[in-house]
Design a protein around this motif. Structure first.
Motif, short mmCIF file in Angstrom:
data_model
loop_
_atom_site.label_atom_id
_atom_site.label_comp_id
_atom_site.label_asym_id
_atom_site.label_seq_id
_atom_site.Cartn_x
_atom_site.Cartn_y
_atom_site.Cartn_z
N TYR A 207 0.83 -1.20 0.00
CA TYR A 207 0.00 0.00 0.00
C TYR A 207 0.87 1.26 0.00
O TYR A 207 0.61 2.20 -0.77
N VAL A 208 1.89 1.28 0.86
CA VAL A 208 2.76 2.46 0.94
C VAL A 208 3.52 2.65 -0.37
O VAL A 208 3.64 3.78 -0.87
N ALA A 209 4.02 1.58 -0.94
CA ALA A 209 4.76 1.68 -2.21
C ALA A 209 3.86 2.19 -3.32
O ALA A 209 4.28 3.02 -4.15
N LEU A 241 10.65 0.87 -7.20
CA LEU A 241 11.66 -0.19 -7.10
C LEU A 241 11.12 -1.40 -6.33
O LEU A 241 11.34 -2.55 -6.72
N VAL A 242 10.39 -1.13 -5.24
CA VAL A 242 9.81 -2.22 -4.47
C VAL A 242 8.78 -2.98 -5.29
O VAL A 242 8.80 -4.23 -5.36
N LEU A 243 7.88 -2.27 -5.95
CA LEU A 243 6.84 -2.93 -6.74
C LEU A 243 7.41 -3.66 -7.94
O LEU A 243 6.96 -4.78 -8.27
N VAL A 244 8.39 -3.06 -8.60
CA VAL A 244 9.00 -3.71 -9.77
C VAL A 244 9.70 -5.01 -9.35
O VAL A 244 9.62 -6.02 -10.06
N PHE A 245 10.37 -5.00 -8.21
CA PHE A 245 11.07 -6.21 -7.76
C PHE A 245 10.10 -7.36 -7.57
O PHE A 245 10.32 -8.48 -8.08
N PHE A 246 9.02 -7.11 -6.84
CA PHE A 246 8.07 -8.20 -6.58
C PHE A 246 7.23 -8.51 -7.81
O PHE A 246 6.76 -9.64 -7.97
N TYR A 278 5.23 -4.73 -14.40
CA TYR A 278 5.87 -5.22 -13.18
C TYR A 278 5.31 -4.49 -11.95
O TYR A 278 5.12 -5.10 -10.90
N VAL A 279 5.07 -3.19 -12.10
CA VAL A 279 4.54 -2.41 -10.98
C VAL A 279 3.17 -2.93 -10.56
O VAL A 279 2.90 -3.14 -9.37
N VAL A 280 2.30 -3.16 -11.54
CA VAL A 280 0.94 -3.63 -11.24
C VAL A 280 0.97 -5.03 -10.62
O VAL A 280 0.33 -5.29 -9.59
N TYR A 285 0.87 -8.87 -6.04
CA TYR A 285 1.63 -9.95 -5.43
C TYR A 285 1.80 -9.72 -3.92
O TYR A 285 1.81 -10.66 -3.12
N ILE A 286 1.94 -8.45 -3.53
CA ILE A 286 2.14 -8.13 -2.12
C ILE A 286 0.82 -8.11 -1.35
O ILE A 286 0.70 -8.69 -0.27
N VAL A 287 -0.21 -7.46 -1.91
CA VAL A 287 -1.44 -7.20 -1.14
C VAL A 287 -2.51 -8.26 -1.32
O VAL A 287 -3.45 -8.33 -0.52
N SER A 288 -2.45 -9.07 -2.38
CA SER A 288 -3.51 -10.03 -2.67
C SER A 288 -3.06 -11.44 -2.31
O SER A 288 -2.21 -12.03 -2.99
#
Length: 303
Positions: A207-209, A241-246, A278-280, A285-288
């Motif tokens: 969420y923060v990213a 960067l965080v979202l692209v990595f995951f 990658y961002v989407v 990937y993190i929140v769902s």
């Protein structure tokens, strides 16, 4: 008694190794300083894990005094911080802390080192971050690309500062990896590094990213002040960067499930074209939980 003699002998060997590296570095005009953060903490990590924090602290103090006598100012700072990293990391390993704590503490210490050397004491170390920002601006202008808004040299100054911080992050990761490899080769007990697919990332990180990533574009659309745009740009860069990595991890997992092939190189090559995807995917990937379970379930079915 034999154990005490062994402890003293190994401590003397550690000090001798540090002294040898410092002398060689001085003879080569400080060219080896860039490797200090990666190499110098490792012997003290091993010594602290084997003999405890108190013995490691005695060895660390001896190394620091030796560095004061034979090192230049820049080498002294690098070596003292490297010793601190080795001592703290070794004690955390001895107490069986998780890899998340180990790598987080190491990254914080290496970031502090880089900020001290490149920003706080830039004049002492002969580093000019404003000159780097000017060089980045000239290179950017020579390429013919347009700047977002009218940010000017402050934009590139921000990029230079972010590069210093990210350098500290990468150095912390490398120290963690090298220490794990060394202790594994020495057959010392370590906390195994979990696969990326098993990392349990808190949802608030996603969420923060996402908010940071969106705030950058919102500030530009609303024609916010230059200061606000710079702040949101910094936050947006870190968030992306965080979202692209995951997102990359999610694409890699889906490639393994659907095509049963490792698509690492292909995904890296296509990064410049599909990074918004990658961002989407990284956000979901993190929140769902359902999205991650679907990937994991399919992977388990194929196995």
């Amino acid at each position: 008694m034999n154990r005490q003699v062994r402890k003293l002998t190994e401590g003397a060997m550690m000090c001798a190794l540090f002294g040898l590296v410092l002398m060689i570095n001085r003879q080569f005009a400080g060219i080896l300083e860039i490797f200090f953060v990666y190499v110098l903490p490792l012997p003290l990590v091993v010594y602290t894990v084997k003999h405890g924090f108190k013995s490691g602290a005695v060895c660390a103090v001896s190394i620091c005094f030796m560095s004061l006598m034979i090192s230049t100012l820049s080498s002294m700072v690098y070596s003292i911080v490297a010793v601190l990293i080795g001592l703290v990391y070794g004690e955390l390993c001895r107490r069986k802390f998780s890899n998340g704590v180990l790598i987080s503490v190491t990254m914080v210490l290496t970031m502090i080192l880089e900020v001290m050397c490149c920003i706080v004491f830039a004049g002492v170390f002969g580093y000019d971050i404003h000159a780097d920002a000017q060089l980045l601006m000239e290179t950017f202008a020579a390429s013919g690309m347009q700047l977002p808004g009218n940010l000017g040299v402050k934009f590139f100054l921000l990029i230079a500062v972010l590069s210093v911080i990210l350098t500290g992050v990468l150095e912390g990761i490398l120290v963690h990896v090298f220490a794990n490899v060394l202790m594994k080769r020495l057959k010392m007990e370590i906390v195994p590094i979990s696969p990326i697919v098993l990392w349990n990332v808190p949802k608030w990180v996603g969420y923060v990213a996402a908010v940071c990533f969106a705030s950058n574009y919102a500030a530009q659309l609303l024609h916010a002040s230059e200061t606000v745009q710079l702040c949101t740009l910094a936050a947006g860069t870190i968030g992306s960067l965080v979202l692209v990595f995951f997102g990359y991890v999610a694409c890699l997992m889906m490639g393994m499930v659907k095509y049963k092939k490792n698509l690492t190189l292909i995904l890296i090559v296509l990064f410049i074209f599909i990074w918004p995807m990658y961002v989407v995917l990284g956000y979901f990937y993190i929140v769902s939980d359902s999205f991650r379970r679907e990937i994991t379930r399919r992977e388990d079915d194929h196995e």
